[in-house]
Each structure stands twice: as structure tokens, then as C-alpha cells.
Scaffold this motif. Sequence first.
Motif, PDB file in Angstrom:
ATOM      1  N   ARG A  63      -4.755 -55.162 -27.101  1.00  0.00           N
ATOM      2  CA  ARG A  63      -4.620 -54.763 -28.503  1.00  0.00           C
ATOM      3  C   ARG A  63      -4.355 -53.267 -28.671  1.00  0.00           C
ATOM      4  N   ARG A  64      -4.296 -52.511 -27.596  1.00  0.00           N
ATOM      5  CA  ARG A  64      -4.150 -51.062 -27.728  1.00  0.00           C
ATOM      6  C   ARG A  64      -2.801 -50.666 -28.311  1.00  0.00           C
ATOM      7  N   SER A  65      -1.796 -51.492 -28.110  1.00  0.00           N
ATOM      8  CA  SER A  65      -0.493 -51.178 -28.698  1.00  0.00           C
ATOM      9  C   SER A  65      -0.498 -51.341 -30.210  1.00  0.00           C
ATOM     10  N   ASP A  66      -1.549 -51.964 -30.766  1.00  0.00           N
ATOM     11  CA  ASP A  66      -1.655 -52.134 -32.222  1.00  0.00           C
ATOM     12  C   ASP A  66      -2.411 -50.986 -32.893  1.00  0.00           C
ATOM     13  N   LEU A  67      -2.938 -50.050 -32.115  1.00  0.00           N
ATOM     14  CA  LEU A  67      -3.676 -48.929 -32.685  1.00  0.00           C
ATOM     15  C   LEU A  67      -2.726 -48.006 -33.448  1.00  0.00           C
ATOM     16  N   VAL A  68      -3.189 -47.558 -34.603  1.00  0.00           N
ATOM     17  CA  VAL A  68      -2.426 -46.631 -35.445  1.00  0.00           C
ATOM     18  C   VAL A  68      -3.268 -45.369 -35.588  1.00  0.00           C
ATOM     19  N   TRP A  69      -2.890 -44.305 -34.895  1.00  0.00           N
ATOM     20  CA  TRP A  69      -3.660 -43.065 -34.880  1.00  0.00           C
ATOM     21  C   TRP A  69      -3.265 -42.209 -36.075  1.00  0.00           C
ATOM     22  N   SER A  89     -16.835 -37.401 -24.844  1.00  0.00           N
ATOM     23  CA  SER A  89     -18.038 -36.580 -24.713  1.00  0.00           C
ATOM     24  C   SER A  89     -19.218 -37.375 -24.181  1.00  0.00           C
ATOM     25  N   ALA A  90     -19.057 -38.684 -24.081  1.00  0.00           N
ATOM     26  CA  ALA A  90     -20.129 -39.543 -23.598  1.00  0.00           C
ATOM     27  C   ALA A  90     -19.512 -40.649 -22.748  1.00  0.00           C
ATOM     28  N   PRO A  91     -20.298 -41.261 -21.860  1.00  0.00           N
ATOM     29  CA  PRO A  91     -19.755 -42.357 -21.048  1.00  0.00           C
ATOM     30  C   PRO A  91     -19.337 -43.522 -21.935  1.00  0.00           C
ATOM     31  N   PRO A  92     -18.357 -44.311 -21.492  1.00  0.00           N
ATOM     32  CA  PRO A  92     -17.887 -45.437 -22.304  1.00  0.00           C
ATOM     33  C   PRO A  92     -19.021 -46.400 -22.620  1.00  0.00           C
ATOM     34  N   ALA A  93     -18.953 -46.994 -23.810  1.00  0.00           N
ATOM     35  CA  ALA A  93     -19.965 -47.964 -24.212  1.00  0.00           C
ATOM     36  C   ALA A  93     -19.799 -49.251 -23.411  1.00  0.00           C
ATOM     37  N   ARG A  94     -20.903 -49.968 -23.242  1.00  0.00           N
ATOM     38  CA  ARG A  94     -20.819 -51.300 -22.657  1.00  0.00           C
ATOM     39  C   ARG A  94     -20.223 -52.245 -23.689  1.00  0.00           C
ATOM     40  N   LEU A  95     -19.294 -53.062 -23.285  1.00  0.00           N
ATOM     41  CA  LEU A  95     -18.689 -54.050 -24.171  1.00  0.00           C
ATOM     42  C   LEU A  95     -19.348 -55.404 -23.906  1.00  0.00           C
ATOM     43  N   ILE A  96     -19.967 -55.948 -24.946  1.00  0.00           N
ATOM     44  CA  ILE A  96     -20.726 -57.196 -24.826  1.00  0.00           C
ATOM     45  C   ILE A  96     -19.997 -58.295 -25.597  1.00  0.00           C
ATOM     46  N   PRO A  97     -19.391 -59.252 -24.931  1.00  0.00           N
ATOM     47  CA  PRO A  97     -18.729 -60.354 -25.639  1.00  0.00           C
ATOM     48  C   PRO A  97     -19.754 -61.252 -26.331  1.00  0.00           C
ATOM     49  N   ILE A  98     -19.413 -61.693 -27.538  1.00  0.00           N
ATOM     50  CA  ILE A  98     -20.208 -62.671 -28.284  1.00  0.00           C
ATOM     51  C   ILE A  98     -19.296 -63.871 -28.495  1.00  0.00           C
ATOM     52  N   LEU A 139     -10.463 -45.876 -28.145  1.00  0.00           N
ATOM     53  CA  LEU A 139      -9.524 -46.401 -27.153  1.00  0.00           C
ATOM     54  C   LEU A 139     -10.257 -47.195 -26.079  1.00  0.00           C
ATOM     55  N   ASP A 140     -11.372 -46.658 -25.595  1.00  0.00           N
ATOM     56  CA  ASP A 140     -12.141 -47.342 -24.556  1.00  0.00           C
ATOM     57  C   ASP A 140     -12.669 -48.693 -25.038  1.00  0.00           C
ATOM     58  N   ALA A 141     -13.048 -48.768 -26.329  1.00  0.00           N
ATOM     59  CA  ALA A 141     -13.649 -49.988 -26.865  1.00  0.00           C
ATOM     60  C   ALA A 141     -12.621 -51.045 -27.229  1.00  0.00           C
ATOM     61  N   THR A 142     -11.355 -50.665 -27.332  1.00  0.00           N
ATOM     62  CA  THR A 142     -10.316 -51.601 -27.743  1.00  0.00           C
ATOM     63  C   THR A 142      -9.817 -52.400 -26.542  1.00  0.00           C
ATOM     64  N   ALA A 191     -15.967 -53.827 -31.383  1.00  0.00           N
ATOM     65  CA  ALA A 191     -14.756 -53.416 -30.690  1.00  0.00           C
ATOM     66  C   ALA A 191     -13.538 -53.628 -31.579  1.00  0.00           C
ATOM     67  N   PRO A 192     -12.717 -52.598 -31.788  1.00  0.00           N
ATOM     68  CA  PRO A 192     -11.492 -52.781 -32.566  1.00  0.00           C
ATOM     69  C   PRO A 192     -10.605 -53.841 -31.921  1.00  0.00           C
ATOM     70  N   GLY A 193      -9.974 -54.644 -32.764  1.00  0.00           N
ATOM     71  CA  GLY A 193      -9.048 -55.641 -32.259  1.00  0.00           C
ATOM     72  C   GLY A 193      -9.597 -57.040 -32.183  1.00  0.00           C
ATOM     73  N   CYS A 194     -10.921 -57.231 -32.396  1.00  0.00           N
ATOM     74  CA  CYS A 194     -11.471 -58.586 -32.296  1.00  0.00           C
ATOM     75  C   CYS A 194     -11.652 -59.242 -33.658  1.00  0.00           C
TER      76      CYS A 194
END
Length: 647
Positions: A143-149, A235-244, A136-139, A112-115
Motif C-alpha cells: 500500500r505504500r504506493s498509495d501514500l500521499v505526502w 527518532s524511535a525504533p519501528p512499532a510492532r505491527l500486530i495483525p487482527i 512509512l514503516d507502519a504501512t 496501520a495505514p492502508g488496512c
Amino acid sequence: WITLDAGCPSLLADCCRNWSCSAQTMKSFIVSSVLVTAVVLVQYVNSFSLSCRRRSSSAQPIPGSRSRGQSFQWRLGALEVDAMTEVVGGHGRIGSLFLRERGSMAVPRGVAPGCLTAGDVPIIVAVPSEEWSAVLDATPSHRRSDLVWVGDNYNRNAENATVVIPRFTVEEAGSDPVVAVTAPTCSFVFGKHSAVVAAALTSRGVLVQVVESWTELCNLAVHGDTSIQEIPSPSAPPARLIPIPAIDLVCCGADLKIDSRLGTGGRAADVQVQSAIVVGGGIIGSSIARALIQRGVEEVTVYDPTPAGKTTAASWAWLNANQKPPPSYRSLNQLGLRGWRSDALLQSLPSWSGTLVRTPHELDLAGGYTAEGPLSVERIRELEPEANFTDTSGYVYYFADEGHVNPRSAVLALRREAAGLGASFVSDAVGSLLRNHEGRVVGVRTSLGVEKRADVVIVAAGAKSSDAALGKAALVHNPSMTYFASPQSASSSTAASSPHPPALGRILMDQVRALYVAQRKDGTLVAGGGSLKKGLGATLSPDENRKQLTMARQIAQELAPNPVGNSTFTHKEEVVSKPMPRDGFPIMGYVEAGLYSAVTHSGMTMAPLLGQLVAAEVKEQVSLSLLDDYRPGRFDEKSTQEQAVNA
């Protein structure tokens, strides 16, 4: 926008000739110039002071000093340069440009971006716009305000984010940018991190204009025949986010597929996994056992007849990620290093000394991993006075963020914590697998005939993982021999009463001589490599063994004359075959229903990471994207393809 050299006035003139600028636009140019100049100067000063601080201070983390609220930079205090920018798509053409900046780190696919960094630093998104929704979904939301498109599309809903409309191309990853020759020749940058991003692009020769408002950006984009659009729908459902949580990581995944013929393997169980058997208690097996308990698996049993694993004992335990292509595999190893630094139990064990590596050819230092070289003789002497790279062949590089560890200490620490949390360690070997009437693996039978059942069996038995009874992992023969020396004078008849401080400050790896030497915290010297692999598998008399130790000392002394010359080689550890997958990459995943294989070559580097990932897949019944390239099924696919070609 500016270029910090004498060519700046001519570039400004060229841009003005190619594009008729309004007074307001020129004002923006001037403001941009001031902002970027300030950022460049501040970054230079900070970078210089940071570099000095890293070289003058101890690289050893303070045990117990970390709290969950502290920043990523502090937790990774052993790094030569703290991660200051994340790059999604860092190994692509555009992403590679940002990855070359000091302090940049590629975000591996499946993380996930941002970790990987603290908040309020840029996360460069340099992937096709079709993937933006998934990014975007994975962030994490904070932290989304830190994304640089980087591109012509822009997500208007990402509040306070940054957008770059590029007017340059990068022909291949790692090459310099080619600036547009038609008007406008300036790239536009708007948003929260515009000054930092503009500085990075300017340093690579890109003309940049920082704009002050979204409306102005839209107007300039239209003037340049560019349209700003909403990002495409996913184009696909959002990924599951798994915390480690143990290593402060968040991974992306999907529900585990049931068909065992697929690369992701078969489902572990139709119910939640509450019991697990781990075959092998070396660094990988012990890491998995602890992680399973941490994730809530109620009963974990580890079978291993050795006190710390067979291969682990013979490992010189170099923690590194250099020269490990392709980029995705290097990133996996970098996450392994991050695991050592982030894990509260393990972070104090390694010596983060850095590595001096001599190669027979020049390396392509593509960025994203701290490296310096080729080095001059003077610089080598400054980094490690005891190193001997005196002949003229080859090229020497310094990898500052690497280290080494006593593997026995690491395994024992993992086992103690796992046992304290409820895991059981049984000193017995597994002879075969148990199956139910459907053929699914449901347990093991030991060499003593004892049967044990569990929801899942995880084979982390090193080279033994290739046994037919344990899943027959696709490994190749890879013998190894490592020598150990005590830090005392060769003429001394008694051992030192207390540990000697290491005389060798860096790890030395000489690929020209096929030799390595490192010195652990307690002063123990470790040496090995192809030049020392002599007499493998032979049964030696005491006199022959002494001669072999003397031979090893003489060869190792070529690389580190004084530290080796002032030590006595006491013993060696031999492994008939270290775990080496057929294609060199990890094997991670279900071989069949109920049977999970976890075997890799760079086990010491990646153990804290892989232990957590395996436990997450097993307990959460998820397929993590980070491991998709390393599934056991890839060897079945290759065999099928080879058979088709031969037919």
C-alpha cells in the motif's frame, strides 16, 4: 487546476499575473484542468449512483458471502458511502480538509495505514514530517504506493507515491483553507493519485497544478522558494505491527513495559500466556474469550452466573459513533462498527437501519463519519414516516451507518463459537483473587470456594469491575431501565405466532425528550432514556408494574405513535448500575501484574474490536497504541495531580 464556477477565468488571470508561467507550465495547467474536471465529474456520477444504490438496496450483509480476497468496500456493504480515502492525521488542521470529502475516513493513531480501505485508493499523510518515517514503516509494503505526502518533504524511496506541496494553510481543524497571497499561489501535486487529490483540493477553493514529472515538480518547487528534502530519520525504533485478522485490522504497538505504575501496566507473565480467566460473560467478556482462543491461548475459562451478562440483557444495543468526542474516541467507536461488519460470525446480526437523532443544538459535522442535517420536515418524513419530531425545538440529523442488534443473540453466538473452540463457561461468580508470594494475581476463588489458577485474569464484569476484589475500576453510578414491547395490537389477547416485520425502519433518538425507540428484526420494540427512568430500584406489586409499563408506552408513543401504539409493552429490564468509567472513556489495561481490566460504556458498539485488542495485548504481551489513552493508570495520575493541587 480549475474551479468549477464562474470565477474560474478570474482565478486563472490572477495566477498568471502573480507568476510568469512558461509555455510548458501553461500546458501543464491545461492538462491539469482536463484531468481534474474528469475526476470531479466521475466522482459526482459515482457518488450519486452509489447513494441511490445504498438507499434502494437492503443494508443487510449476506451471511457467508464474504471471502478473504474480496474488497473492503464489499465487506462494508452496509455503509452509506464506502471508505474511498484514508487520512492519517485527519483530526489535525490540514488533515481535516481532506476528511471533509465524501467517503474519507480518519486513520486512528495506532492503526496501520492502508488496512481500512482496499488497494489503489489514496492514503493522505497530513502529519508533521517528523512522523513520516513512522507512517512509512507502519504501512504495508503493497500500500505504500498509495501514500500521499502533504508537505515540503518527500520520501524518494516510496515508489509511485504522490506528493502535495501545499500553498495554503488551514488555521484550525474544520475551517476552510487560506490560499497563499504571494507567488506561487498554486499548490503542486505529482504522482499516482494526483488527479483525485487535486479534485479534492479544488472543491475546497485551492488552486492546484498537477505536474507530470518529478523533475518538473522539483523545478517548480525551487521557483517557489520551496525545497524538497528526504524524510527525516526515525527518532524511535519501528512499532510492532500486530495483525487482527478476525476484523481485518493491523495495529501498531510496543513491547509491554514491566513497571505497573506506568500507563501501559505490568507484564502479564514472564512466559507466554497459555491460560486465562475472564470474569464476566457479557458482550465484552464473551468477545474477549473467543478472541483469546482464536489467538492460540490454550485454556480460557469464563465465570458468569448469568446466561448472557447482566448489563447486556438491559442494553438496547445501539451501534453508533456519533457525538462521541474527542475525535480519537469517535474513531475508536468507528472501528467498533467496522468490527461488526467485518467479523464473519457477527456481520449478519445487526440491523443497519441508520439513526435519526434530534439534538437541542446544532452539531459540528467535521467529516469522516456519514451524517446529514439539520433535516427538513420533508426529509425526516422521507427517511422515517413513523417518526414524530413535530414540535419546532431542536435539530434533527441522520447518521446512515448506524444500527442496532439483539444483544442476547450476539452474546450467545460468541459463547457458542468460543465453547466450540475450547473455552469453558462456568455459571459461578468470582468472589476474590488469588495471589502468589510476590503479590502477583495468579487466579480466582469463586463464591462456592472453588479455586482456579491461570497466567492472567481479565476482569470484564461491567459495573462489578469496580469491586475492590476485582481491581476497583474507577466507575460512577449509572442506573438504567429498558422497556420491551411485542409487535401486536394492544387489543389482542394472544401473541403473534410468527415475527412481525418491523414497522419502524430507523432508530429514533430524541435528546430533547430524553427518549429512544428502536425495533428489532423480530419486531420487538425497545424503548428507554432518561424520561423512562422512573421507579428505579423500587420493588413493585404486579399492579404497580402494569401501571409503569402503561406509563412507558404512553411516553414512547410520543416519538413513534403508530409502531408503539400497535404494540403491547410486556416487560422491562433494570440494571442497578451500567458500567460508566469516571471520565466516560474505556478502561483497558493491566491494573497490576497478572490482572487486566476491560470495562467501557459503549460496550455493544466496541465489543468485537475491544475483544480482539485485549486478546492481542494479553497473548502477544504488547501495548497497542490504539489503547494508550484508556489505561487504568490515568486515574492514579489524576489523583496524584489533584492531591498536589489541594496541598
